[in-house]
Every structure is written in C-alpha cells, then in structure tokens.
Design an enzyme around this catalytic site. Structure first.
Site, PDB file in Angstrom:
ATOM      1  N   HIS A  85     -52.559  -6.208  -6.545  1.00 38.55           N
ATOM      2  CA  HIS A  85     -52.569  -4.548  -6.587  1.00 38.55           C
ATOM      3  C   HIS A  85     -54.194  -3.953  -7.043  1.00 38.55           C
ATOM      4  CE1 HIS A  85     -49.272  -1.925  -7.609  1.00 38.55           C
ATOM      5  NE2 HIS A  85     -49.489  -1.622  -6.930  1.00 38.55           N
ATOM      6  N   ASP A 141     -45.383  -7.509 -16.397  1.00 42.38           N
ATOM      7  CA  ASP A 141     -45.192  -6.487 -15.423  1.00 42.38           C
ATOM      8  C   ASP A 141     -43.904  -6.091 -15.138  1.00 42.38           C
ATOM      9  OD1 ASP A 141     -45.460  -4.942 -12.951  1.00 42.38           O
ATOM     10  OD2 ASP A 141     -45.723  -5.965 -11.900  1.00 42.38           O
ATOM     11  N   ASP A 142     -43.535  -4.173 -15.919  1.00 40.40           N
ATOM     12  CA  ASP A 142     -42.615  -3.553 -16.547  1.00 40.40           C
ATOM     13  C   ASP A 142     -41.842  -3.763 -17.447  1.00 40.40           C
ATOM     14  OD1 ASP A 142     -44.015  -2.585 -14.341  1.00 40.40           O
ATOM     15  OD2 ASP A 142     -41.712  -2.164 -13.529  1.00 40.40           O
ATOM     16  N   ASP A 164     -48.192  -4.302 -18.805  1.00 41.84           N
ATOM     17  CA  ASP A 164     -48.960  -3.257 -17.690  1.00 41.84           C
ATOM     18  C   ASP A 164     -48.252  -2.328 -18.281  1.00 41.84           C
ATOM     19  OD1 ASP A 164     -46.859  -3.228 -16.197  1.00 41.84           O
ATOM     20  OD2 ASP A 164     -48.115  -3.127 -14.728  1.00 41.84           O
ATOM     21  N   ASN A 165     -47.206  -1.854 -18.719  1.00 39.91           N
ATOM     22  CA  ASN A 165     -46.589  -0.536 -18.046  1.00 39.91           C
ATOM     23  C   ASN A 165     -45.525  -0.674 -19.166  1.00 39.91           C
ATOM     24  OD1 ASN A 165     -46.557  -0.838 -15.266  1.00 39.91           O
ATOM     25  ND2 ASN A 165     -44.364  -0.394 -16.387  1.00 39.91           N
ATOM     26  N   CYS A 206     -48.607   0.669 -12.572  1.00 42.19           N
ATOM     27  CA  CYS A 206     -49.684  -0.676 -12.529  1.00 42.19           C
ATOM     28  C   CYS A 206     -50.928  -0.862 -11.955  1.00 42.19           C
ATOM     29  CB  CYS A 206     -48.376  -1.740 -11.390  1.00 42.19           C
ATOM     30  SG  CYS A 206     -46.772  -1.817 -10.784  1.00 42.19           S
TER      31      CYS A 206
HETATM   32 CA    CA Z   1     -46.126  -2.462 -13.530  1.00 42.59          CA
END
Ligand code: CA
Length: 446
Positions: free
Chosen positions: A137, A39-40, A281-282, A79
């Site tokens: 999420h 994540d990130d 995810d990004n 996300c």
């Molecule tokens: Ca993210």
C-alpha cells in the site's frame, strides 16, 4: 542531508565492512528486528488492552514478555500514510504522503516518494537481511515495489486490501483481487491470506536465522472484507453479531500467526536477540462500513484525529534488553520504530527524522518523555498533543481542547474555558504545519 542514492552507496561500503567483521567473529550479535502491523484493529481489541471476547494469547505474550506502551499512537488515522511514516521515521506529510494511493500501476506519483530512504534501506545498509511480507500500500507502480525500497525479499499484496480467499490470475484484476506477488512475480496462493503471510514470515526467519535480519510483517487483517475460515467462525459462535464474530475469527487467525512466528524464532534460538514491535496501523473503523472493531472508551475511529483514530495497542519485546512485564505511560508514536530499530542495529540514520530511539526511555535510563509534542494532519483536520493537553480540529468546526489526563474520551471541550492555552497550542500547530508540503496525490473515491 544525503540523498537516497548517496546514502545507499555509502552504506553499501559499510555493509561490506560489517560482514567482514562478522566473519572474524569480532562483531557482537546485533538484534533482529521484526515489525508486526495489523490493519484496522480496534485499539481495545487485544487481550492486553482489556478485550474479553477475542482471546489473543500470542499478542498478549509480547506484552507479558516485553513492554506495553499504553499511550501509543500512529502518525495518521488511515492506512498508507501511517506506513509511509513508519518506514521513513518522518511525519509523512513532510514529503506529501498524506493520502492513500489509488491502485494505478502506471502512476509514478501516487506512492512513497522514491527519494525517501526507508528503514529497510537503512538496515540493509548496515548488513541486515531485509524482507517484507503482507500488505504494501505504498504505490502500485514498479518504482514503488518493496524490492526497490530496500527489501531484498517480498511476498504479499501490493494494494490496500485483498480478498482473503480469492485472487484473479488472468486479465486486469481489481485491487482486492490482484495476484499475490513474490519478489516481483505474480504467484497463485491457495491458503487463507493471513495464514499465507504467517507461513512466509516463518520461512523468512528460517532462511535468515544465521544473520541479522529485518522482517516487516504487515497483515491486512482484520481490515475488510470480513472473511474468515469456517472453523474459526465456529469457535466464535457465542458472539451474536455476525460482523463481530467474523472480525474475531480474523483477528484470532492473526494471533495464531504471531504464535507461529514466535515458535519459529524460538526454534531457531534467536528469540532472545529479536526486537519485536507490534501495533495497528490506525484505530478501528466504526459504522456501517466498519469491521465491528472497538476503540472504547476512546472517541471516534479510523479517519479521525480524535484518540480513536490514532491510538493503537502497542507491545515491544526484546528479551536480551527489555525487562519483561513493564508498562510505559509516556506517549510514543509509530515514527519511533525507525530510530529505535536503527539504534538497536547500530545503523546510521540517514536523514533528520521525527521519531526517537525509545530504548533508553523504556529501560528507564532516560526518565524524560520521548516527545515534547506529537502532531497529526489529515486533510482539513489536525491535532496536536503536548503533555496531557490535546487540540483537535475536526474537518468541520472550530478547534477543541481536551485534558487527556482527566478526560481520555475527549468528551469535554475546554476551548472556551482556556482560550489562551488553545491559542498557544494552535500557534504551535501552525508552525509545524508550515514545514509540511501539500499532498502529492489524493485518496481514491469510495
Ligand atoms: Ca488501516
């Protein structure tokens, strides 16, 4: 197109047949599928992409023992929409999932629309054991719970992030303090959150090693809040910036968890037959509120349709099928995981999807690029990539044109120099955009 209910009824019958075939010993072993999402994480922040200050030996082993996709994308620069695209194989804007859902347990709109068939539905229908561990999420209301979306088992945090050490077990907890959820029940957790997810991922493999399984392991690290165990912080004392030091410690803990999972797969003698896909995810979020991640040399970061927002590290391993140590340079996207996993599992794809089965491309059987073009849309900004050309329409301002082969950092806007190309690609975007629907819900403020 089958609706979700019809599909599930149809595939339930198929699962019975598949199980019967397995009992007779006639069905060949189908691969397990493990999807690991961070994540990130910055697109430059993994060893196999050149990161030097944060060792990631276990993520690197996925690359060494499998295929690295050097031009890998996610379908959204933040996300929740990326996760919606991953689990459906469809551009998530087709069904209105273009924003992050707020943590509103009574809101039955803000989440992955319940009429969408997920990868878990699909693999479960093909007889797979299905489990999700980590960040969800995709909606806070009970109708969006992982157990209602094809997963037979779930352990994790259902919001967009979480404190790594604490939870609030009584009263109305805020999103980042909600209790951990095990199969729909609130449970107390004492381990550092990343370690808890790694533990549960291994336990899922232990429970299901004798049957084909699908594990979706979604770490919320290294998303903020920046919190790491003291012993890991001490290991990174050489990193002067305290934010980067904490980020490094968090990412290192994820890497260790991946190592634990690989060890469990090896101990259970199923590693050879397990398709593992790993990506973030990004892109890494930049600036004051960011996590000190790095996307260099790519432009911008999380939230942007420039490369820094939507490019991701990506490795795939399947020892039984994929030659180790290969590098693949055609663009791929997280939407492809659905088609790839379904094809590997021999599962019926329930609806028209935008992703493609990457295996023939990665093995070299199909030399063509998997995609003629890729699209992004996030509110007023959008982008399109066709071949090496990319148009980016920032939230403010006119569309820009880049030649990614010559200019991967998107630093030279060729819009004025090549107006005809820009017009043609803009028209292509407009046609795709006309297929989408308006967002069903808005991201929370702040
Ligand atoms: Ca993210």
């Amino acid at each position: 197109m089958l609706d979700r209910r019809s599909f599930l009824q149809l595939t339930a019958a198929g699962a019975g047949l598949a199980a019967a075939g397995g009992l007779r010993g006639q069905a060949p072993r189908r691969p397990n599928v493990v999807v690991i999402v961070t994540d990130d994480q910055g697109s430059a922040d993994v060893g196999f992409r050149g990161c030097r200050d944060i060792p990631t030996p276990h993520l690197d082993s996925l690359a060494a023992n499998g295929v690295v996709c050097r031009q890998a994308y996610v379908s959204h620069p933040f996300c929740s929409p990326t996760r919606a695209g991953l689990l459906t194989g469809r551009y998530q804007q087709r069904f209105g999932h273009e924003n992050n859902p707020a943590w509103l347990p009574a809101d039955t709109v803000a989440g992955l629309p319940v009429d969408q068939v997920t990868l878990a539905d699909t693999l479960r229908g093909a007889g797979y054991a299905t489990g999700a561990v980590g960040k969800w999420h995709l909606g806070a209301a009970p109708c969006f719970h992982p157990l209602r979306r094809g997963f037979q088992e779930y352990f994790g945090i259902r919001g967009g992030g979480h404190d790594y050490f604490r939870q609030q077990l009584t009263g109305e907890a805020r999103e980042y303090l909600i209790p951990l959820d095990r199969n729909g029940e609130s449970v107390a957790e004492t381990e550092y959150l990343t370690d808890a997810f790694s533990r549960e991922a291994g336990a899922f493999v232990d429970r299901h090693a004798a049957e084909p399984f699908f594990l979706y392991l979604a770490y919320n690290a290294p998303h903020t809040p920046l919190q790491a165990p003291p012993e890991d912080l001490a290991r990174f004392a050489a990193i002067a910036d305290p934010k980067r030091r904490t980020y490094a410690a968090m990412l290192s803990r994820v890497d260790a968890g991946v190592g634990r999972l690989l060890a469990t797969l090896r101990a259970r003698q199923v590693l050879q037959d397990t398709l593992i896909v790993y990506f973030s995810d990004n892109g890494g979020p930049l600036g004051e509120k960011g996590n000190a991640s790095g996307n260099a040399p790519l432009r911008a970061g999380k939230g942007s349709c420039y490369e820094g927002g939507v490019r991701t590290p990506w490795a795939m391993q399947w020892p039984a099928r994929l030659t180790a140590g290969r590098v693949y340079d055609q663009p791929v996207i997280s939407l492809d995981v659905f088609a790839t996993a379904a094809a590997a599992a021999g599962a019926k794809v329930p609806h028209a999807i935008d992703g493609v089965d990457l295996l023939p491309h990665l093995t070299g059987a199909n030399p063509a690029p998997p995609h003629e073009r890729l699209h992004w849309r996030s509110g007023p900004s959008w982008a399109l990539r066709e071949g090496d050309w990319k148009v980016v329409k920032p939230g403010q301002g006119a569309p820009q044109l880049f030649d990614l082969a010559a200019d991967p950092a998107e630093s030279r806007d060729l819009a004025a120099a090549q107006p005809e190309r820009l017009a043609r690609l803009t028209a292509t975007h407009d046609a795709w955009n006309a297929e989408l629907r308006a967002p069903l819900f808005r991201s929370p403020q702040g």
